[in-house]
Design an enzyme around this catalytic site. Structure first.
Site, PDB file in Angstrom:
ATOM      1  N   CYS A 177      -5.316   2.244   9.610  1.00  0.00           N
ATOM      2  CA  CYS A 177      -6.563   1.475   9.510  1.00  0.00           C
ATOM      3  C   CYS A 177      -7.790   2.352   9.739  1.00  0.00           C
ATOM      4  O   CYS A 177      -8.889   2.013   9.298  1.00  0.00           O
ATOM      5  CB  CYS A 177      -6.568   0.330  10.531  1.00  0.00           C
ATOM      6  SG  CYS A 177      -5.184  -0.813  10.347  1.00  0.00           S
ATOM      7  N   HIS A 232       7.762  -2.881   0.840  1.00  0.00           N
ATOM      8  CA  HIS A 232       7.831  -1.418   0.749  1.00  0.00           C
ATOM      9  C   HIS A 232       8.249  -0.794   2.068  1.00  0.00           C
ATOM     10  O   HIS A 232       8.737   0.334   2.096  1.00  0.00           O
ATOM     11  CB  HIS A 232       6.491  -0.848   0.288  1.00  0.00           C
ATOM     12  CG  HIS A 232       5.453  -0.758   1.355  1.00  0.00           C
ATOM     13  ND1 HIS A 232       4.670  -1.826   1.747  1.00  0.00           N
ATOM     14  CD2 HIS A 232       5.067   0.293   2.127  1.00  0.00           C
ATOM     15  CE1 HIS A 232       3.855  -1.434   2.707  1.00  0.00           C
ATOM     16  NE2 HIS A 232       4.066  -0.157   2.950  1.00  0.00           N
ATOM     17  N   SER A 245       6.178  -6.774   4.510  1.00  0.00           N
ATOM     18  CA  SER A 245       5.876  -6.100   3.246  1.00  0.00           C
ATOM     19  C   SER A 245       7.117  -5.351   2.786  1.00  0.00           C
ATOM     20  O   SER A 245       7.701  -4.571   3.549  1.00  0.00           O
ATOM     21  CB  SER A 245       4.710  -5.125   3.433  1.00  0.00           C
ATOM     22  OG  SER A 245       4.361  -4.521   2.209  1.00  0.00           O
ATOM     23  N   GLN A 290       6.920  -3.819  10.305  1.00  0.00           N
ATOM     24  CA  GLN A 290       7.553  -2.585  10.769  1.00  0.00           C
ATOM     25  C   GLN A 290       8.992  -2.796  11.222  1.00  0.00           C
ATOM     26  O   GLN A 290       9.789  -1.859  11.220  1.00  0.00           O
ATOM     27  CB  GLN A 290       6.733  -1.993  11.912  1.00  0.00           C
ATOM     28  CG  GLN A 290       6.999  -0.527  12.205  1.00  0.00           C
ATOM     29  CD  GLN A 290       6.600   0.378  11.064  1.00  0.00           C
ATOM     30  OE1 GLN A 290       7.448   0.996  10.415  1.00  0.00           O
ATOM     31  NE2 GLN A 290       5.313   0.464  10.790  1.00  0.00           N
TER      32      GLN A 290
END
Length: 330
Positions: A190, A66, A64, A47
């Protein structure tokens, strides 16, 4: 944090910043504690990495692509020199045995290039988005009654804000905002496909229902934020009216007796709404017992008590579900 390290701890894991509420974590402080205990620290920087480097003596770092606008499906694992690391799965000769096959070089290069490009603009964009988030935090609290802005107001990511609205069903609220052109989320990804409350909100002791998470992408226009702030109060009021939530202060005390509210078989926020409707019908010092079998009531009723300055006496066993006892203080 030191209390989390026990004899036999093999690895400690920490988010650089929480994905749900945006609060930045003291990575350097935790890394120092882990180093003293001889425990490697893995940091999830997904993040925050697009906004800047992660300080501190962490051992491993993941991210990550993306998250900063790079190609989807490309993950990053950084292993600090000197850290013992053994890859799982089939090993090959490439990347010191860490890669079992041929790497997707175009995607890897694109991930690195996009991170570099984003970082070049991150400092100025962070200042601009932080000001927009500050506006959301302030205006939502002013225009929407019974709302709680969640997370540290200062030590946080510049683009993310979360607030919880009392007497509102989160999924319904998301659908209504989507109809107005706003794509937001509620709680953790999640738990998005389940009815389980977010474990983060549960640990924080805040409302798990009526939770809205707003993440502003780079380039978000001020006009879009202004329109969002114009729409939110009416949408929240409409959802509350649909659920039969109270719209004014509870009536003056009537009979000097305790009450029992039967909310069995009804999902949150209905048990909290029913509690709010009757709390004014008992005198100060008397109690209201809410019978509920929705797991979220275990979190939302104590959170409601804290927001409304009433006393949460506790949970008692019942023939079905649980009995939540609340004492009126004012």
């Amino acid at each position: 944090y030191a209390g989390a390290l026990r004899d036999g701890t093999a690895l400690a894991c920490l988010q650089s910043a929480n994905h749900e509420v945006g609060t930045e974590q003291p990575v350097a402080e935790v890394a120092a504690l882990c180093a003293e205990a001889g425990v490697p620290l893995l940091v999830d920087a997904a993040q925050s990495l697009g906004w800047g480097p992660v300080a501190g003596g962490w051992s491993l770092l993941t991210a990550s692509a993306h998250k900063w606008g790079g190609p989807a499906g490309v993950g990053l694992l950084a292993v600090r020199k000197g850290v013992r690391f053994a890859p799982q799965g089939p090993a090959g000769e490439r990347e010191s045995g860490r890669a079992p096959g041929f790497e997707n070089l175009p995607a890897i290069v694109a991930a690195a290039a996009s991170l570099r490009a984003v970082r070049d603009e991150a400092a100025a964009e962070a200042v601009r988005l932080r000001a927009l988030v500050d506006r959301i935090r302030t205006v939502v609290a002013e225009r929407v009654g019974d709302v709680e802005v969640v997370g540290d107001p200062e030590r946080r990511l510049p683009h993310l804000v979360t607030f919880s609205c009392l007497y509102v069903d989160g999924e319904t609220l998301l659908h209504e905002l989507d109809r107005h052109g706003f794509s937001v989320s509620s709680g953790s990804s999640c738990t998005s496909s389940t009815l389980e409350p977010s474990h983060v909100l549960k640990a924080m002791g805040v409302l798990s229902e009526g939770n809205v998470r707003v993440s502003l992408p780079m380039g978000t226009a001020e006009a879009d934020v202004d329109r969002f702030l114009e729409v939110v109060p009416g949408v929240v009021a409409e959802v509350r009216e649909r659920l039969g939530a109270p719209v004014s202060a509870p009536p003056s005390p009537a009979p000097a007796r305790s009450l029992v509210v039967d909310a069995l078989g009804r999902r949150c926020p209905i048990p909290v709404i029913e509690l709010a409707k009757v709390i004014g019908e008992v005198p100060v010092g008397a109690t209201v017992t809410v019978l509920a079998d929705d797991e979220a009531a275990r979190l939302d009723i104590p959170a409601w008590c804290e927001m409304r300055e009433q006393e949460y006496v506790g949970e008692e066993p019942a023939d079905r579900g649980s009995a939540y006892v609340v004492r009126r203080l004012s």
